[in-house]
Design an enzyme around this catalytic site. Structure first.
Site, mmCIF file in Angstrom:
data_model
loop_
_atom_site.group_PDB
_atom_site.id
_atom_site.type_symbol
_atom_site.label_atom_id
_atom_site.label_comp_id
_atom_site.label_asym_id
_atom_site.label_seq_id
_atom_site.Cartn_x
_atom_site.Cartn_y
_atom_site.Cartn_z
ATOM 1 N N GLU A 1 5.321 4.893 4.285
ATOM 2 C CA GLU A 1 4.421 5.672 4.672
ATOM 3 C C GLU A 1 4.597 6.669 5.597
ATOM 4 O O GLU A 1 4.240 7.853 5.671
ATOM 5 C CB GLU A 1 3.198 4.703 5.320
ATOM 6 C CG GLU A 1 2.439 3.994 4.186
ATOM 7 C CD GLU A 1 3.293 2.742 3.591
ATOM 8 O OE1 GLU A 1 4.215 2.507 4.197
ATOM 9 O OE2 GLU A 1 2.743 2.419 2.472
ATOM 10 N N HIS B 1 -6.369 -5.433 2.875
ATOM 11 C CA HIS B 1 -6.827 -4.400 1.994
ATOM 12 C C HIS B 1 -8.357 -4.033 1.994
ATOM 13 O O HIS B 1 -9.037 -3.476 1.039
ATOM 14 C CB HIS B 1 -6.842 -5.061 0.237
ATOM 15 C CG HIS B 1 -5.418 -5.114 -0.089
ATOM 16 N ND1 HIS B 1 -5.056 -6.419 0.400
ATOM 17 C CD2 HIS B 1 -4.546 -4.574 -0.828
ATOM 18 C CE1 HIS B 1 -3.678 -6.437 0.050
ATOM 19 N NE2 HIS B 1 -3.310 -5.291 -0.839
#
Lengths: 445, 323
Positions: B126, B196
């Protein structure tokens, strides 16, 4: 047989071992390993046994347990063109640069050195807040900058002022940034030595280390898409190379096939941390092949070696759209910055060795003298002239006011949002009432 | 029964999107009810997940932007990205798994349509994705980066806060990365647990230099995402993943913009102001009608839409009109 059944189960194909499962196992992968065997199952099995099928690596099997030894005793060799006395070792490696160009190398390096001395001193005297010198690394800056096109985009760390110097960034603007005065293109917002210049394609320096590395890769990708025939060069130190961003940048550059030169200045120290505490492998150059990147180690104090390596890397990076890694070995002769006293962690003898025995400026001067392109007269004259130029710029910079306080609020966004406008107005009102408590006479009205 | 039970157990071990698809087929749950609400009672109820309930409220069909099409949230995102890549030749989309269409199908078809140099996978990193995106934007090209789940945005926090947000300011406007947009699935989905389900907008809400935008519906999402992509500042666009398939609306096929930093009063009221964004707008709508019914309270509902810079004026005006 057992192997095939196990494989079929693992792939959740039918519970019955059929030809279908076998065909799936035989499917040619990226390595193109499948050899057609029209006969019985035995030949098909033996071709599978011989060659690995893993998508993750292209390699042969080995049946001997052996760990690969990292080679740190005899590491990647260091490419050089001149010896320590400035004599060309192998004439076929001499870039045969014209006199004006080599003199420009010399003058850029020495002017930088002069500016460094004066600005370091000015910090000591309280005139500027902070400074970082480039002592000993001038060769890495100038050799590489000279090998690029003027429009190649540069992402630096903080010790690459010589690149800007070579691109004729005026002394006035170096000083303006260090003083944070109204002439600073950066509008006085950053600490000294955080230079930037759009015209000369030098992206503004930021303090966090290695953040520029993946950014440089993105810029290179965009240049590739634009068919710009441009390379991006990204400078960083051996310490910054430990950051995660460096790993990210290398990996992205290789997988996305970017025309970028990674230029590592390995100067032996990251503030007080010596390389023995920074890494245990063979420096930074040895990491390149791990990413699939063509890599070289050069003598960073040999301006021709730096030039040759960068030139060739540039040519191939643009032609082949792939990254190159150059590790320039050098030595940080100065302290890390004006906030550092390096005698706390290294000996004065060590520093003197490099200053006296292996300095990029001295080596180039020996070369120039031996070619008859320079002499003591010119040296004296140039020292005087360069010092004068720097002092003039310095005195001018000192006299200029600082930017208007309004500039605290602009450029946060492209447009000024109402909250910031309100803060700006609030400050203006505050200064109207309490301005006497602020050194407003030093600031632009 | 045992077969159904064992089948159900196997299904729970699959990933979110796939599990949901199988689940629907088993229960026959309709789309309009929201996929979380259990529809089967009796002895099977013990086997089902007991989760909170809300109903997505579609907005009326927009008339002013031309022809519309029924789209769910992920389709409206695809439509926005399609429009962007069509009109901006420098625009590229990248991130983990975007090439095959993305784990939430937001980029389906785009690589085939626009080419592998414009829609491509990056390595799993990322901080690299955002740093790379900043670099593209510095050259002036449009960079649309995807972070696979908002929960994974943190490795990129340094690049976002220290670099992207400050690029223009620190360079005195010599350089900027305004053409960077970061998109990321956001918010709870019922079974996502710690990693999540996160809503990390608060970490960015006080970082001057970036914009953070969260839509409540497909129509809002497309217009807001197009505005983020065209905005001259780096933007983070969080997409409520629970709405990817649950939210369906008529959405214009062509490009259109919904302005950033403008909140929307979606229901007027006189007693109290409720401010929400993303999924919670629909929850709070239900709260407002419950408050009306049970407490006799008239609620004004504001969808903030842009978290930073936020629309102080609309919210304050709302408070004033109530006081």
């Amino acid at each position: 047989m057992a192997v095939v059944i196990a494989a079929a189960r693992f792939w959740r194909q039918s519970r019955i071992l059929g030809q279908a499962a076998l065909l799936l196992l035989r499917r040619p992968g990226a390595r193109g390993l499948a050899i057609s065997h029209p006969h019985g199952q035995q030949e098909q099995f033996s071709s599978l046994d011989d060659k690995p099928q893993f998508p993750g690596a292209s390699a042969e099997f080995i049946d001997k347990l052996e760990f690969i030894q990292p080679n740190v005793i005899s590491g990647i060799p260091i490419y050089r063109v001149m010896d320590r006395q400035g004599q060309i070792i192998n004439p076929s490696e001499d870039p045969h640069l014209p006199k004006e160009k080599v003199l420009k190398f010399y003058k850029s390096m020495t002017l930088l050195n002069t500016m460094d001395r004066i600005l370091y001193e000015s910090q000591r005297q309280g005139r500027i807040s902070f400074y970082m010198t480039n002592y000993g690394e001038e060769g890495t800056h100038v050799g590489s900058a000279a090998a690029l096109d003027n429009t190649d985009l540069v992402f630096g760390q903080y010790r690459e002022a010589g690149v800007l110097m070579y691109r004729d960034y005026p002394l006035e603007l170096f000083m303006a940034q260090c003083y944070g005065n109204i002439s600073d293109l950066g509008k006085g917002r950053q600490m000294p030595v955080h230079y930037g210049c759009k015209e000369r394609h030098f992206v503004t320096i930021s303090s966090p280390l290695a953040t520029q590395i993946p950014q440089a890769v993105g810029a290179a990708y965009a240049a590739k898409r634009a068919n710009a025939n441009r390379v991006v060069i990204c400078y960083f130190g051996e310490g910054a190379a430990s950051e995660g961003d460096a790993h990210a940048g290398f990996n992205f550059a290789a997988t996305l096939e970017c025309p970028i030169i990674f230029f590592c200045r390995n100067n032996g120290y990251a503030i007080s941390t010596p390389t023995s505490e920074q890494y245990r492998g063979d420096g930074i150059a040895a990491r390149g092949p791990g990413y699939g990147i063509l890599s070289i180690r050069v003598d960073g104090n040999d301006v021709f070696a730096v030039y040759n390596a960068t030139k060739e890397a540039r040519r191939r990076a643009v032609a082949e759209n792939q990254p190159f890694l150059i590790e320039a070995m050098t030595y940080r002769i100065g302290h890390h910055s004006t906030s550092d006293d390096s005698s706390a962690y290294r000996s004065v003898d060590e520093v003197n060795y490099w200053d006296k025995q292996d300095h990029p400026i001295s080596r180039l001067r020996h070369y120039l003298l031996s070619r008859g392109w320079w002499d003591e007269e010119q040296e004296k004259a140039w020292r005087k002239q360069s010092r004068k130029k720097v002092m003039e710029a310095f005195e001018q910079a000192e006299r200029k006011p600082k930017p208007n306080p309004n500039l605290l609020f602009s450029d946060v966004y492209q447009e000024m949002p109402s909250q910031l406008r309100k803060q700006q107005e609030s400050l203006a009102r505050h200064l109207q009432t309490y301005g006497e408590h602020y050194p407003l006479e030093h600031f632009d009205k | 029964m045992a077969a159904v039970a064992s089948a159900a157990r196997w299904l729970f071990s699959l990933r979110a999107a796939g599990a949901e698809r199988h689940w629907r087929r088993l229960c026959g749950a309709g789309l309009a009810r929201g996929f979380l609400h259990p529809t089967v009672t009796g002895e099977d109820a013990a086997q089902r997940r007991q989760v909170a309930h809300f109903t997505f409220q579609p907005d009326p069909e927009p008339r002013e932007y031309g022809q519309t099409q029924k789209m769910n949230l992920f389709q409206s995102i695809t439509s926005a990205l399609d429009n962007s890549l069509a009109k901006d030749p420098t625009a590229v989309i990248f991130g983990e798994d975007v090439a095959f269409g993305g784990v939430f199908r937001c980029t389906v078809g785009l690589r085939d349509k626009y080419g592998k140099d414009r829609v491509f996978n990056t390595p799993l990193c990322e901080q690299g994705i955002v740093g790379f995106g900043i670099g593209i934007a510095v050259t002036g090209a449009t960079a649309i980066a995807e972070i696979q789940f908002a929960d994974y945005i943190f490795p990129a926090f340094d690049q976002i806060v220290n670099e992207a947000a400050k690029y223009r300011y620190r360079s005195g406007d010599l350089f900027n990365c305004g053409s960077l947009t970061i998109r990321s699935p956001w918010g709870c989905v019922g079974h996502g647990a710690l990693y999540h389900s996160q809503s990390p907008e608060a970490f960015f809400a006080h970082c001057p230099g970036i914009k953070v935008v969260i839509p409540r519906s497909p129509f809002q999402a497309k217009g807001l995402l197009l505005s983020c992509i065209e905005d001259k500042n780096p933007c983070i666009f969080f997409e409520p993943k629970i709405l990817y398939r649950a939210a369906v609306e008529q959405v214009p096929v062509e490009s259109y913009n919904i302005p950033l930093s403008q909140a929307e009063v979606i229901q007027e009221g006189s007693d109290v102001t409720l401010v929400a964004w993303g999924t919670q707008v629909h929850v709070i709508r239900e709260v407002a009608s419950m408050a009306k019914e049970k407490l006799g309270v008239s609620c004004e509902i504001i969808d903030l839409r842009t978290i930073i810079p936020w629309d102080v004026d609309t919210v304050c005006k709302s408070k004033e009109s109530i006081l």
